[in-house]
Enzyme design. Sequence first.
Site: not given
Ligand code: SPV
Ligand code: MG
Length: 431
Positions: A43, A75, A89-91, A122, A204
Site C-alpha cells: 500500500y 485495523y 490518523h492524518g486526514d 501537514t 522479436d
Molecule cells: C517476452 O515477453 O518477450 C517473452 C515472454 O519472452 S514470451 O513472449 O511469452 O516468450
Molecule cells: Mg522475450
Amino acid sequence: MKKVYTCFTTDIIHEGHLNIIKEAAKLGSVTVGALSDAALIRYNRFPTISIDERIALYRGLDGVDEVVVQDDMTYDEIIKTLHPDIVVHGDNWKEGPEKALRENCIAALKEFGGELVEIGYTVNENVAKADSQLKEKLAMPEYRRKRLRQLIDICPIVKVMEAHSGLTGLITEKTIVEKNGKLDQFDGMWVSSLCDSTDRGKPDIELVDMTSRLRTINDIMEVTTKPIILDGDTGGLTEHFVYNVRTLERIGVSAVIIEDKTGLKKNSLFGTEVVQTQDSIENFSAKIAAGKRAQLTDDFMIIARIESLILERGMEDALSRAFAFVEAGADGIMIHSRKKDPAEIFEFCDRFREKDKTTPIVVVPTSFNSVTEEELSSHGVNIVIYANQLMRAAFPAMKQTAVEILTNHRALEADSHLMPFKEIITLIDEL
Ligand code: SPV
Ligand code: MG
C-alpha cells in the site's frame, strides 16, 4: 490516561509525523504501530530500512510511549488486540484507495469501542521535499537492484508487470487497487523483448540490440522506483553477455532472464510452428557461469529460462536442465509453457520443489492465464510475470481510434472512449 494508537508507514520522520505525535500525546498515552514489511509494500512505498530500524526510529520520538508491529494494513486485528480509546490518523485518507482503510478503521472502532481523531495533514515544502527525497533514494541503483531479492523474501508471490516505456512504467509504478478493504499494487517490471521490439515496430528476433534496450530501461528508470527484470533473450554470445551483466548490474537492474535457445531466436509463443534451436546444457551452463563470475554484487540475479516445454522436448528434459542450470549458478529458473492448461507448469514446479526448496521459480502465464497467483504460489512459484498485457491492451485501442477518425473524417466519434490528457498527466511527476 486514555490509550491512543496511531500507525506509521514511514522510513523518515518529517514535521507532519511529529505533529501527529504531538496531537496524539495531548489525548493520552501514545502507542505507534509500525506497519509490517508485507503490508507496507502493498500500500505504501517499499521500505528503505528494516522493520527493526523503523521500530527503533519511532521509539526514539518524544511523546511515543510504546511501539508495536501492525501486521495487516486493515485495523481490525490491532484494534481488537490493543483496544485503544482513540485512533489518530492524518486526514489525508478520506479520498482515494486509502478510503477503504479508513472505513475499516471506523467499523473496527465501532465494534470494539473507541473513536477516530483525524488531524490535518501537514502540507508544506519541507514535507514534500522529504517525500521526494525518499522516492529518489528508492530509484538509486543500490536500492532498486536489491529490491527483487527482498521482495522474494517478503511476498508469497512477486507480481511483475510488463513495461516498455516511461508511461507503461508509470502505470506499473502507480496503479493501486482496493478490493475487499485491502490495497494492492505490482511489485516490479518486466522489460519484455516482445513488447520492446513491437513498440519499435520490429520483430522479436534479438534485432533490437542491447543499446536500444538500455534506452528503454533508462526511460523507465527515470520515472519509477520498482525493480526491473530484463528479458535478455538468449543472452547472446557469452563474450558479450558478461559485459551486459556488468552494465545491467551497475545501472540497477535486478535480474536478467536468459533463455536456453541458440541461433535465430523467435518468440516462444510460436512454439514449434517456427524453427527454434535449444542450446545444449553444457553451452548454456557455461554462459550462466560466466555471467555469475562477471557479477560484482550479491544483489543481481541471473535467471535461466527453460524452453523444453515450449519446444515439446518433455518434462524430464526441462527438469534435468533446471537442476543443471542451478548447479551452474543460476539464481532462479523460469519455466515457460504455451499450453492453456497449467498442468505441465504445476508438474514441473512440484517436481522441482521436491529436490530444490529454495531456488526461485518464475512463470509467465500468458497462455495458461486462468491460473491464479494463489495457485501458482501453492506450487512453489515465486515470481509471476504478466509479460505483454499492457501492449496488447493499447494496440486495439489505438487501432480502433485510427479507424474511427479515418471513417468519420473527424475526431468527435472517437473522443468518447479517449482519456482526457489532463487525466493522463496526473501520472507524471513534476519537479
Ligand atoms: C517476452 O515477453 O518477450 C517473452 C515472454 O519472452 S514470451 O513472449 O511469452 O516468450
Ligand atoms: Mg522475450
